[in-house]
Design a protein around this motif. Structure first.
Motif, PDB file in Angstrom:
ATOM      1  N   HIS A 128      -1.020  -6.389  -3.306  1.00 50.66           N
ATOM      2  CA  HIS A 128      -1.278  -7.786  -2.945  1.00 50.66           C
ATOM      3  C   HIS A 128      -0.075  -8.254  -2.219  1.00 50.66           C
ATOM      4  N   ALA A 229      -8.863  -7.806 -10.435  1.00 51.33           N
ATOM      5  CA  ALA A 229      -7.451  -7.670 -10.004  1.00 51.33           C
ATOM      6  C   ALA A 229      -6.950  -6.707 -11.012  1.00 51.33           C
ATOM      7  N   ARG A 239      -2.977 -10.813  -8.511  1.00 52.95           N
ATOM      8  CA  ARG A 239      -3.824 -11.729  -7.899  1.00 52.95           C
ATOM      9  C   ARG A 239      -3.138 -12.920  -6.969  1.00 52.95           C
ATOM     10  N   PHE A 253      -6.499  -9.921  -4.436  1.00 56.43           N
ATOM     11  CA  PHE A 253      -6.093  -9.099  -5.294  1.00 56.43           C
ATOM     12  C   PHE A 253      -5.600  -7.662  -4.839  1.00 56.43           C
TER      13      PHE A 253
END
Length: 330
Positions: A128, A229, A239, A253
């Protein structure tokens, strides 16, 4: 375009005149081409998946349009192409992106139209953090007036800075008391659900303090808000959400990868639906079957609200100003 916002003669209907609509249509075309160029430069494959499908999103917070077909039964207009895109990734597509229409019931207002344009993409081998940098680069390319650098802050620190509360550790009673104390509108509500309280505080008390000249990225959400996520070593969700001021532009995510995780999350959302008296939605059995045959490759995904980005690019005050035909005119 219409007169500036500080001009007392401005009327919202001026922004939706035929001439203004054509200006928005042209600007939309230019930014869509820019977005496609952005992904093309990074080796993404553009894909297209159905907007009408046999399954809807599991998320209990999403109100979905359900259609009853006499032959096929219940079909859903998609709130996101997420499930189908993940099936493509597991089939070997590599990194992919899509620009599509998405639908959410009952969402009409300054920043909402029930039909909207979504840019969604999945980077293979991404976490992420890497995707945050890419998403911010895309937004800055489409809206050059925004500062290139973004402020990255954890969900916990955002609440601590704004309200002096810990959204992870503080008891629900304290969170509720803060909501009643600082939000007059909350006093009319019965706030029993912890995440409902946190969402209310985020949208009305935390996000309004974010910068308007640059992006703010909120990370490390509570596990109860993980959706699909991954959970990290601290038990928080990998996330993120990207804001310009209080306006949410994107969320993403580091994707969960195991079939067991998806089955558990789907079951959790189904239980929420029952508790709230919402219609039940079957889990996506095709996605679960694909996950059972093999894990989702390590990847991160992001969904960007394109209409809202276009609003920023055009200095528009209302989403209707950037749509050829908003729902009231459709």
């Amino acid at each position: 375009m219409p007169a500036p916002r500080n001009n007392d003669t401005f009327r919202h209907e001026d922004a939706t005149s035929p001439r203004a609509r054509l200006a928005a249509v042209r600007r939309r075309a230019a930014l869509l081409a820019e977005a496609r160029a952005f992904f093309g430069e990074r080796g993404y494959l553009e894909v297209e998946t159905p907007v009408l499908a046999r399954v809807g999103a599991a998320d209990a917070q999403l109100a979905q349009f359900a259609l009853n077909d006499p032959v096929l039964g219940t079909l859903y207009l998609q709130t996101s192409p997420e499930y189908a895109m993940k099936r493509l990734i597991m089939a070997g597509s590599g990194s992919i992106f899509q620009i599509t229409k998405a639908f959410r019931q009952g969402e009409v207002g300054r920043f909402h139209n029930p039909e909207f344009t979504l840019v969604e993409w999945y980077g293979l081998g991404y976490d992420h953090r890497r995707l945050i940098a890419e998403a911010c680069a895309l937004i800055a390319r489409l809206v050059p007036s925004l500062q290139a650098s973004a402020r990255i802050i954890s969900y916990r620190d955002a609440f601590r800075d704004a309200l002096n509360i810990d959204p992870i550790e503080d008891p629900t009673d304290r969170l509720r008391a803060v909501a009643y104390d600082c939000l007059a509108s909350a006093r009319k509500l019965t706030l029993d659900d912890r995440d409902e309280i946190l969402d209310l505080l985020m949208s009305h008390a935390v996000a309004p303090g974010f910068a308007t000249k640059a992006l703010t990225v909120v990370t490390d959400y509570p596990a109860s808000q993980a959706s699909l996520a991954r959970l990290n070593a601290q038990g928080l969700a990998d996330r993120f959400e990207i804001y310009r001021g209080s306006l949410e532009l994107a969320n993403g995510f580091h994707e969960a990868s195991r079939a067991e995780e998806y089955a558990e999350r789907f079951a959790h959302e189904a239980a929420k639906r029952r508790e709230r008296g919402l219609p039940s939605i079957d889990p996506d059995h095709r996605l679960l079957a694909a996950l059972t045959q093999g894990r989702l490759p390590d990847c991160a995904g992001c969904a960007l609200g394109f209409d809202r980005v276009l609003m920023l690019a055009m200095d528009a005050a209302h989403i209707d100003e950037v749509l050829a035909f908003p729902i009231a005119q459709a």
